[in-house]
Scaffold this active site. Structure first.
Site, PDB file in Angstrom:
ATOM      1  CE  LYS A  37      -0.466  -0.060   5.049  1.00 54.63           C
ATOM      2  NZ  LYS A  37      -1.179  -0.912   6.134  1.00 54.63           N
TER       3      LYS A  37
ATOM      4  NE  ARG B   4      -7.102  -0.189  10.685  1.00 57.02           N
ATOM      5  CZ  ARG B   4      -5.739  -0.128  10.392  1.00 57.02           C
ATOM      6  NH1 ARG B   4      -5.007   0.992  10.305  1.00 57.02           N
ATOM      7  NH2 ARG B   4      -5.407  -1.270   9.889  1.00 57.02           N
TER       8      ARG B   4
ATOM      9  CG  HIS C 133      -4.176  -4.484  11.871  1.00 55.26           C
ATOM     10  ND1 HIS C 133      -2.847  -5.094  11.435  1.00 55.26           N
ATOM     11  CD2 HIS C 133      -4.039  -3.141  11.924  1.00 55.26           C
ATOM     12  CE1 HIS C 133      -2.097  -3.972  11.278  1.00 55.26           C
ATOM     13  NE2 HIS C 133      -2.613  -3.067  11.617  1.00 55.26           N
TER      14      HIS C 133
ATOM     15  NE  ARG D 164      -2.718  -7.958   7.671  1.00 54.55           N
ATOM     16  CZ  ARG D 164      -3.339  -8.614   8.855  1.00 54.55           C
ATOM     17  NH1 ARG D 164      -3.745  -9.752   8.934  1.00 54.55           N
ATOM     18  NH2 ARG D 164      -3.429  -7.800   9.955  1.00 54.55           N
TER      19      ARG D 164
ATOM     20  CE1 TYR E 287      11.529  32.036   0.578  1.00 56.72           C
ATOM     21  CE2 TYR E 287      11.681  29.520   0.704  1.00 56.72           C
ATOM     22  CZ  TYR E 287      11.417  30.673   0.005  1.00 56.72           C
ATOM     23  OH  TYR E 287      11.108  30.691  -1.033  1.00 56.72           O
TER      24      TYR E 287
ATOM     25  CB  CYS F 119      13.481  26.079   0.022  1.00 55.83           C
ATOM     26  SG  CYS F 119      14.645  27.244   0.537  1.00 55.83           S
ATOM     27  CG  MET F 120       8.013  23.513  -2.289  1.00 53.36           C
ATOM     28  SD  MET F 120       6.751  24.160  -3.151  1.00 53.36           S
ATOM     29  CE  MET F 120       5.773  25.106  -2.104  1.00 53.36           C
ATOM     30  CG  ASP F 121      10.773  23.555  -4.955  1.00 51.85           C
ATOM     31  OD1 ASP F 121       9.707  22.633  -4.943  1.00 51.85           O
ATOM     32  OD2 ASP F 121      10.549  24.541  -5.077  1.00 51.85           O
TER      33      ASP F 121
HETATM   34  C1  LIG Z   1      -0.646  -1.521   6.899  1.00 52.34           C
HETATM   35  C2  LIG Z   1      -1.154  -2.805   7.488  1.00 52.34           C
HETATM   36  C3  LIG Z   1      -0.286  -3.808   7.496  1.00 52.34           C
HETATM   37  C4  LIG Z   1       1.310  -3.890   7.609  1.00 52.34           C
HETATM   38  O1  LIG Z   1       1.608  -3.231   8.733  1.00 52.34           O
HETATM   39  P1  LIG Z   1       3.127  -3.292   9.098  1.00 52.34           P
HETATM   40  O2  LIG Z   1       3.361  -2.822  10.485  1.00 52.34           O
HETATM   41  O3  LIG Z   1       3.963  -2.211   8.357  1.00 52.34           O
HETATM   42  O4  LIG Z   1       3.853  -4.682   8.880  1.00 52.34           O
HETATM   43  C5  LIG Z   1      -0.757  -5.299   8.080  1.00 52.34           C
HETATM   44  N1  LIG Z   1      -2.321  -5.323   8.275  1.00 52.34           N
HETATM   45  C6  LIG Z   1      -2.828  -4.447   7.947  1.00 52.34           C
HETATM   46  C7  LIG Z   1      -4.440  -4.555   8.092  1.00 52.34           C
HETATM   47  C8  LIG Z   1      -2.513  -3.217   7.913  1.00 52.34           C
HETATM   48  O5  LIG Z   1      -3.459  -2.146   7.398  1.00 52.34           O
END
Ligand SMILES: *Cc1c(COP(=O)(O)O)cnc(C)c1O
Length: 373
Positions: free
Chosen positions: A40, A140, A169, A223, A268, A314-316
């Site tokens: 992600k 969540r 999670h 995951r 700045y 700065c920005m860039d």
């Molecule tokens: C982002 C996420 C992960 C990965 O989390 P890490 O801490 O980077 O391993 C796993 N499961 C869910 C549901 C997440 O939202």
């Protein structure tokens, strides 16, 4: 946003480090367990398609993304592995997920009913793959009540669905005190007990669970997110139990070098004034690239040495005090290793009061990504 390909500033990604981290996690798990690479947010800034393609050739078992669009990006790039959207997708877009063989997370009965209606009305050719989210304490998304979970299981018997997985999670898997983690484990087992048969994918471990609670992992899939990119999910709270190699560096080359006379100022607000004559270099990276202004006055590496940034970022662009006159084109490491020293994402996060994840995901698409395999 355009990618600045014609500028000497880049995110360098070492794909071998990512493969190394996945292999290390695999070795630490019982044989036959699977790994979903969490890609992600553009693979935590590393570049989702490039990372996913490399993991695919290294034999990853699937990918997790946050939004359906991120899954579609991977399908359009030709990836054929399982792709799971971890967030909740609005029902009206779920047909697109089914058509593209992308699995969705569902956390309530009403969503399933709404999709059922839609799928019967417009006849979507493929079943929609579902992973049920269990909220065991993250607060969540997901089912908390066994009765509602039972109702969901009934709805999933409709052939418009394919019940592919269930997961939870953890909120505190990266903390030294595991009391809350244990409560979540207990609720996980309560909810799992509602299922008469388990779906093919049962997953509860994020990076932190994979690192610090390997003996508590039930199910068959981890995951892997931040640890896949070589960073410690706890920052510096707990030592990593695997040999993790950071995969990402940010480097640039000086675009301008000048002598600043004593009494002259930089950037700045003119917050920095030279006390004596000194050499100043300009780096073509700024906060619009994700190098936060809060790092004004911090450090970068040049020729293996720490050099202080001077004046505001700065920005860039931003300015650095050089140990002596150095040529335009001299390499600067903003994040990563140079010689015997290293500036880590965790270090920059601690300096700015955020977490290493946020340092990575802040790196803007304007910075080009270059890959070493
Ligand atoms: C982002 C996420 C992960 C990965 O989390 P890490 O801490 O980077 O391993 C796993 N499961 C869910 C549901 C997440 O939202």
């Amino acid at each position: 946003m355009v990618t600045a390909n014609l500028r000497d500033a880049q995110v360098e990604v070492n794909l071998a480090a990512i493969r190394h981290n996945v292999a290390a996690q695999r070795q630490a798990m019982p044989a036959g367990n699977r790994i979903f690479g969490v890609v992600k947010a553009n693979a935590y800034g590393h570049g989702a398609v490039a990372v996913a393609q490399d993991l695919s050739s290294a034999g990853i078992d699937g990918f997790c993304v946050a939004a359906l669009d991120e899954g579609l990006e991977l399908r359009q790039a030709g990836l054929t592995e399982l792709i799971l959207v971890l967030g909740i997708t609005p029902v009206q877009y779920a047909g697109t997920a089914a058509e593209n063989d992308i699995s969705l997370t569902v956390g309530d009965v009403d969503w399933l009913k709404a999709y059922q209606q839609l799928a019967h009305a417009v006849s979507i050719p493929k079943p929609l793959k579902i992973h049920l989210g269990f909220d065991t304490g993250m607060g969540r998304i997901g089912f908390t009540e066994p009765a509602l979970l039972k109702e969901a299981l009934e709805l999933l018997k409709d052939p418009v669905f394919e019940f592919e997985g269930c997961f939870t999670h953890f909120a505190t898997a990266d903390e030294a005190n595991d009391a809350y983690f244990k409560q979540q484990i207990a609720r996980w087992h309560e909810l799992l007990a509602v299922l008469p048969t388990l779906p093919p994918y049962v997953h509860m471990a994020n990076s932190a669970t994979g690192l610090w609670h390997p003996d508590q992992i039930t199910g068959n899939t981890v995951r892997m997110g931040i640890s896949m990119y070589g960073l410690n999910p706890s920052g510096t709270v707990l030592p990593a139990t695997l040999d993790l190699q950071p995969a990402l560096a940010v480097t640039a080359r000086l675009t301008f070098v000048k002598q600043l006379k004593a009494g002259r100022s930089v950037s700045y607000g003119a917050t920095y004034t030279a006390k004596q004559d000194e050499w100043i270099g300009t780096i073509p990276v700024g906060y619009a690239d994700g190098y936060t202004r809060q790092l004004s006055g911090y450090q970068v590496l040049i020729n293996g040495q720490r050099c202080d940034l001077v004046g505001r970022v700065c920005m860039d662009q931003m300015m650095v005090r050089l140990p002596q006159e150095l040529p335009v084109g001299t390499k600067v490491t903003l994040l990563g290793r140079d010689g015997n020293d290293e500036i880590t994402a965790t270090e920059l996060a601690e300096k700015t009061g955020i977490i290493n994840y946020e340092i990575l995901t802040s790196l803007s698409p304007r910075l080009k990504r270059i890959y070493k395999s």
